[in-house]
Write a protein that holds these residues in place. Structure first.
Motif, PDB file in Angstrom:
ATOM      1  N   ASP A 143      11.191  10.605  -6.349  1.00 14.81           N
ATOM      2  CA  ASP A 143      12.059   9.957  -5.674  1.00 14.81           C
ATOM      3  C   ASP A 143      13.250   9.136  -6.300  1.00 14.81           C
ATOM      4  O   ASP A 143      12.802   8.421  -7.370  1.00 14.81           O
ATOM      5  N   LEU A 161      12.158   5.526  -6.844  1.00 13.32           N
ATOM      6  CA  LEU A 161      11.233   5.270  -7.968  1.00 13.32           C
ATOM      7  C   LEU A 161      11.687   5.430  -9.262  1.00 13.32           C
ATOM      8  O   LEU A 161      11.402   4.574 -10.113  1.00 13.32           O
ATOM      9  N   ARG A 186      11.149   0.766   2.097  1.00  7.92           N
ATOM     10  CA  ARG A 186      10.395   1.756   1.280  1.00  7.92           C
ATOM     11  C   ARG A 186       9.641   1.041   0.087  1.00  7.92           C
ATOM     12  O   ARG A 186       8.527   1.827  -0.306  1.00  7.92           O
ATOM     13  N   GLU A 234       6.408  -0.031   1.358  1.00  9.77           N
ATOM     14  CA  GLU A 234       5.562   1.207   1.626  1.00  9.77           C
ATOM     15  C   GLU A 234       5.072   1.797   0.317  1.00  9.77           C
ATOM     16  O   GLU A 234       4.026   2.112   0.326  1.00  9.77           O
ATOM     17  N   TYR A 235       5.703   1.950  -0.671  1.00 11.70           N
ATOM     18  CA  TYR A 235       5.297   2.254  -1.998  1.00 11.70           C
ATOM     19  C   TYR A 235       4.097   1.382  -2.642  1.00 11.70           C
ATOM     20  O   TYR A 235       3.050   1.754  -3.030  1.00 11.70           O
ATOM     21  N   GLU A 236       4.371   0.054  -2.587  1.00 14.10           N
ATOM     22  CA  GLU A 236       3.274  -0.981  -2.972  1.00 14.10           C
ATOM     23  C   GLU A 236       2.204  -0.781  -2.067  1.00 14.10           C
ATOM     24  O   GLU A 236       1.147  -0.888  -2.407  1.00 14.10           O
ATOM     25  N   ILE A 284       1.431   3.410  -4.862  1.00 12.42           N
ATOM     26  CA  ILE A 284       2.138   4.072  -5.620  1.00 12.42           C
ATOM     27  C   ILE A 284       2.914   3.288  -6.923  1.00 12.42           C
ATOM     28  O   ILE A 284       2.751   3.299  -7.924  1.00 12.42           O
ATOM     29  N   ILE A 285       3.369   2.055  -6.350  1.00  7.00           N
ATOM     30  CA  ILE A 285       3.639   1.034  -7.263  1.00  7.00           C
ATOM     31  C   ILE A 285       2.756   0.181  -7.239  1.00  7.00           C
ATOM     32  O   ILE A 285       2.167  -0.464  -6.269  1.00  7.00           O
TER      33      ILE A 285
END
Length: 159
Positions: free
Chosen positions: A2, A5, A33, A36-38, A42-43
């Motif tokens: 993405d 990212l 976003r 959401e990644y955190e 993902i993060i």
């Protein structure tokens, strides 16, 4: 990967407003976003890339190749997760090739790293062998040059 990212991976301090402009999104969409990644894991965190050669640190970094016996019902995961829990281990990777795990380990001095290997790592059940390499100087870390080229001050030679 993405684009959001990619931007965060290259500069996590980039303002949300600038990221929104770059991606043609609203600031609220960018923040949502990122959340959401955190939340999805993902993060996993944010870090500054330091030029440790310029700091007066009492620290030694070693790269350790480890051969292990995979465990029944867990393969390499169980032993890798166990090794990863040691505070001396900064990073751990499953590798292909001549060894199974690659560890980045930190200590205050050579003796401390050697003690970690001989007293904690090597005696673990399933560890077959280790090979330790000490890092002497960092030229590039996570895509960032640690010693950027200085302009060449020599006179140009012309015919």
């Amino acid at each position: 990967m993405d684009e959001l990212l990619k931007i965060l991976a290259s500069n996590a301090l980039e303002s949300r407003e600038t990221i929104a402009r770059m991606l043609n999104l609203s600031v609220e969409e960018v923040e949502a976003r990122i959340r959401e990644y955190e939340k999805a894991g993902i993060i996993r965190g944010y870090q500054a890339i330091l030029n440790e050669d310029r700091l007066d640190l009492d620290k030694v970094t070693a790269v350790i190749e480890v051969k292990v016996t995979p465990q029944r019902e867990g393969g390499f995961d169980r032993i890798a997760e166990r090794i990863s829990r040691f505070p001396e281990v900064r990073s751990a990777y499953l590798m292909s090739g001549a060894y199974d795990l690659l560890l980045f380990v930190e200590g205050r001095n050579l003796r401390e790293v050697a003690a970690f290997v001989s007293e904690k790592l090597a005696p673990l059940e399933g560890v077959l062998s280790t090979a330790t390499h000490f890092m002497l100087k960092t030229y590039k870390r996570l895509g960032v040059l640690m010693h950027p080229e200085s302009p060449d001050e020599r006179l140009a030679v012309s015919p």
